[in-house]
Design an enzyme around this catalytic site. Structure first.
Site, PDB file in Angstrom:
ATOM      1  N   GLY A 119       0.795  -1.235   0.000  1.00  0.00           N
ATOM      2  CA  GLY A 119       0.000   0.000   0.000  1.00  0.00           C
ATOM      3  C   GLY A 119       0.820   1.273   0.000  1.00  0.00           C
ATOM      4  O   GLY A 119       1.869   1.374   0.632  1.00  0.00           O
ATOM      5  N   GLN A 193       3.886  -8.725  -5.590  1.00  0.00           N
ATOM      6  CA  GLN A 193       2.610  -9.304  -5.976  1.00  0.00           C
ATOM      7  C   GLN A 193       2.344  -8.989  -7.448  1.00  0.00           C
ATOM      8  O   GLN A 193       3.096  -8.249  -8.083  1.00  0.00           O
ATOM      9  CB  GLN A 193       1.482  -8.809  -5.073  1.00  0.00           C
ATOM     10  CG  GLN A 193       0.982  -7.417  -5.321  1.00  0.00           C
ATOM     11  CD  GLN A 193      -0.295  -7.128  -4.537  1.00  0.00           C
ATOM     12  OE1 GLN A 193      -0.284  -6.371  -3.593  1.00  0.00           O
ATOM     13  NE2 GLN A 193      -1.406  -7.707  -4.948  1.00  0.00           N
ATOM     14  N   GLY A 222      -5.267  -6.528  -5.043  1.00  0.00           N
ATOM     15  CA  GLY A 222      -5.751  -6.818  -3.694  1.00  0.00           C
ATOM     16  C   GLY A 222      -4.936  -7.906  -3.015  1.00  0.00           C
ATOM     17  O   GLY A 222      -4.151  -8.611  -3.650  1.00  0.00           O
ATOM     18  N   HIS A 223      -5.123  -8.054  -1.685  1.00  0.00           N
ATOM     19  CA  HIS A 223      -4.280  -9.020  -0.962  1.00  0.00           C
ATOM     20  C   HIS A 223      -4.666 -10.474  -1.220  1.00  0.00           C
ATOM     21  O   HIS A 223      -3.948 -11.386  -0.844  1.00  0.00           O
ATOM     22  CB  HIS A 223      -4.219  -8.719   0.538  1.00  0.00           C
ATOM     23  CG  HIS A 223      -5.515  -8.301   1.156  1.00  0.00           C
ATOM     24  ND1 HIS A 223      -6.622  -9.112   1.198  1.00  0.00           N
ATOM     25  CD2 HIS A 223      -5.875  -7.147   1.770  1.00  0.00           C
ATOM     26  CE1 HIS A 223      -7.601  -8.486   1.810  1.00  0.00           C
ATOM     27  NE2 HIS A 223      -7.186  -7.284   2.159  1.00  0.00           N
ATOM     28  N   ASP A 253       0.079  -2.112   8.112  1.00  0.00           N
ATOM     29  CA  ASP A 253      -0.342  -0.937   8.902  1.00  0.00           C
ATOM     30  C   ASP A 253      -1.189  -1.322  10.118  1.00  0.00           C
ATOM     31  O   ASP A 253      -1.722  -0.460  10.801  1.00  0.00           O
ATOM     32  CB  ASP A 253      -1.082   0.080   8.023  1.00  0.00           C
ATOM     33  CG  ASP A 253      -2.413  -0.438   7.495  1.00  0.00           C
ATOM     34  OD1 ASP A 253      -2.758  -1.609   7.765  1.00  0.00           O
ATOM     35  OD2 ASP A 253      -3.116   0.322   6.802  1.00  0.00           O
ATOM     36  N   LYS A 392      -5.178   4.061   9.351  1.00  0.00           N
ATOM     37  CA  LYS A 392      -5.730   4.366   8.022  1.00  0.00           C
ATOM     38  C   LYS A 392      -5.850   5.869   7.806  1.00  0.00           C
ATOM     39  O   LYS A 392      -6.108   6.322   6.700  1.00  0.00           O
ATOM     40  CB  LYS A 392      -7.130   3.745   7.879  1.00  0.00           C
ATOM     41  CG  LYS A 392      -7.169   2.233   8.036  1.00  0.00           C
ATOM     42  CD  LYS A 392      -6.568   1.527   6.848  1.00  0.00           C
ATOM     43  CE  LYS A 392      -6.647   0.014   6.963  1.00  0.00           C
ATOM     44  NZ  LYS A 392      -5.685  -0.668   6.095  1.00  0.00           N
TER      45      LYS A 392
END
Length: 504
Positions: A119, A193, A222-223, A253, A392
């Site tokens: 991220g 990724q 996305g994860h 995070d 966040k």
């Protein structure tokens, strides 16, 4: 390169379509869209000259094509969850943390830790990897993780490696940052990724024209991509060959996601192949994915999958009492089996975006927790809220930086002088949204050990050694600025635009 290298290894999508007895309009156009996409992706692959790079890129585009054809077929069938069939999971599927066995460090040598590190902190006004943000005592997210695992390794004389899954957005940044940990008691492995092409919403064709086209045409999917990327990068096999059997996955995070030996022991004792840490939902967590029982199977339900007319149901705490923290524990041998036999069929999350020049595009993404349905004896563990401390926003950051928490071996510990178990609710307005603004507006982080609630809106600056207690609301009206002086103590106060102090 033969065009059919760009087909998923499963039976071809078009064959499935042709075999249907009744081809409606949507299904027919689906076949056309799949064919057009395959041609475009073949052309993209052919823009790569180097054979090794080309092979890796082709594999990546095959994975994307498989995801895309699944998206088309689900869209053609208008496959939505049947809301009536959704039930809360049975009690044996959500184990309370208090019922777990005592911590046992004997199995730590079989563990590896993976942080999802793809991220960018764009929502907080950052340009680089979010994990490089200083969050506490001049230490970054990554510093804290390294400190925790190093402490684990030296205390128990074990070798728990740290694995970082980066994205094309953060990879270079991360490689540069981890150089400083070269002498630590810890091995760090990084892998990238996947990088998938964004697609135009209207034409369903890829945005990039060449494999090295501008970054803005690509996205990390996305994860949920974790399983594919772990397998294709060779890291999964590497871990298995080192005798690692379990993987603890979390977002970089989430400062509460530390290795927990009780959960690991519980996983071993129950022979569970997949454990998701969930925690009790509050009003602040209405968007978090939740575990559900769907026709007798445990599934992850994300807000993006919920039909509009049921959004309020989803957000309510009555039916869905828990949410997914994205702290996941995975049996690596079981993962290898799933990837080799059935492959991961994770629910597709359609993420609509608008490009800088106003074009509507779509990103097809997946969530790591959705893999729960592929594993044997998979279940949730209801953990304390302290294992979910994500940063966040700058409001979250204020809480973490404050005197509510201190650090022990890289782990956040709540201040014993805090009278209440809950942490204060902090809502900072748009003037505090970006990290640069946040740093400018707080000369020093206020003392908030006795704070219950803080709301700040408008053009507000805090001096040094400010103390906030009870409920404090500061509202600077349009065109006005409020400076809270050094040493000021605000207790149960409403401060409004003309600096009137009103006692609450």
């Amino acid at each position: 390169m033969p065009a059919d290298s760009l087909m998923p290894r499963t039976e071809s999508f078009n064959a499935r379509v042709r075999g249907a007895s009744h081809i409606d309009f949507k299904t027919a156009t689906t076949g056309v869209a799949a064919k057009a996409m395959r041609n475009e992706l073949s052309a993209l692959v052919n823009t790569v000259k180097d054979p090794e790079t080309k092979k890796a890129f082709d594999t990546e585009m095959q994975s994307f094509f498989y995801l895309f054809t699944r998206y088309l077929s689900e869209r053609a069938r208008s496959q939505e969850l049947d809301w009536e069939r959704i039930a809360s999971p049975s009690e044996d599927k959500i184990v309370p943390y208090s019922k777990l066995p005592a911590a046992d460090s004997s199995s730590l040598n079989k563990l590896a830790v993976l942080k999802v590190n793809g991220g960018l902190g764009t929502s907080m006004g950052m340009t680089g990897a979010k994990s490089a943000l200083e969050v506490k005592d001049d230490m970054t997210f990554l510093d804290l993780t390294v400190r925790q695992i190093e402490h684990l390794n030296t205390t128990h004389r074990v070798d728990v490696p740290l694995i970082l899954m980066t994205s094309f957005n953060t990879h270079e940044d991360t490689l540069r940052i981890i150089k400083k940990y070269a002498n630590q008691q810890l091995r760090i492995t990084t892998f990238n990724q996947s990088r998938y092409p964004r697609i135009f919403k209207e034409t369903l064709l890829p945005c990039p024209r060449t494999a090295d086209d501008d970054k803005k045409h690509w996205y990390p999917p996305g994860h949920g991509d974790l399983y594919n990327a772990l397998t294709h990068s060779g890291v999964l096999d590497q871990l298995l060959s080192e005798g690692k059997e379990y993987l603890f996955v979390s977002n970089s995070d989430n400062l509460g996601a530390v290795v927990d030996e009780s959960i690991l022991q519980h996983m071993i004792n129950t022979q569970s192949e997949f454990i998701m840490e969930v925690t009790d939902k509050t009003k602040a967590d209405i968007k978090g994915g939740t575990l559900i029982d769907y026709e007798g199977h445990i599934r992850l339900l994300e807000v993006a999958q919920v039909p509009n007319e049921h959004i309020e149901d989803f957000k309510s705490v009555r039916k869905f009492k828990i949410f997914n923290t994205n702290n996941l524990w995975i049996n690596l041998r079981a993962l290898k089996r799933v990837m080799e036999t059935e492959g991961m069929e994770l629910d597709i999350i359609v993420n609509p975006k608008t490009t800088d020049d106003g074009q509507a595009v779509v990103q097809l993404e997946t969530a790591a927790g959705a893999a729960i349905k592929h594993f044997n004896n998979a279940h949730g563990v209801n953990v304390p809220r302290s294992r979910f401390l994500p940063v966040k926003s700058c409001s979250d950051l204020l809480l973490i930086k404050s005197d509510i928490y201190s650090l022990q071996h890289g782990q956040l510990v709540i201040n014993p002088n805090r009278m209440f178990e809950t942490t204060p609710v902090i809502k900072l307005g748009d003037h505090f949204k970006k990290i640069q603004q946040f740093q400018k507006r707080f000369k020093k982080i206020p003392k908030i050990i006795e704070l219950d609630h803080l709301t700040v809106t408008g053009d507000v600056y805090f001096g040094r050694n400010v103390t906030l207690r009870g409920t404090v609301i500061v509202v600077a009206n349009e065109g006005q600025r409020i400076d809270i002086p050094d040493g000021c103590v605000l207790e149960n106060r409403l401060l409004s635009g003309n600096l009137n102090m009103i006692e609450l």
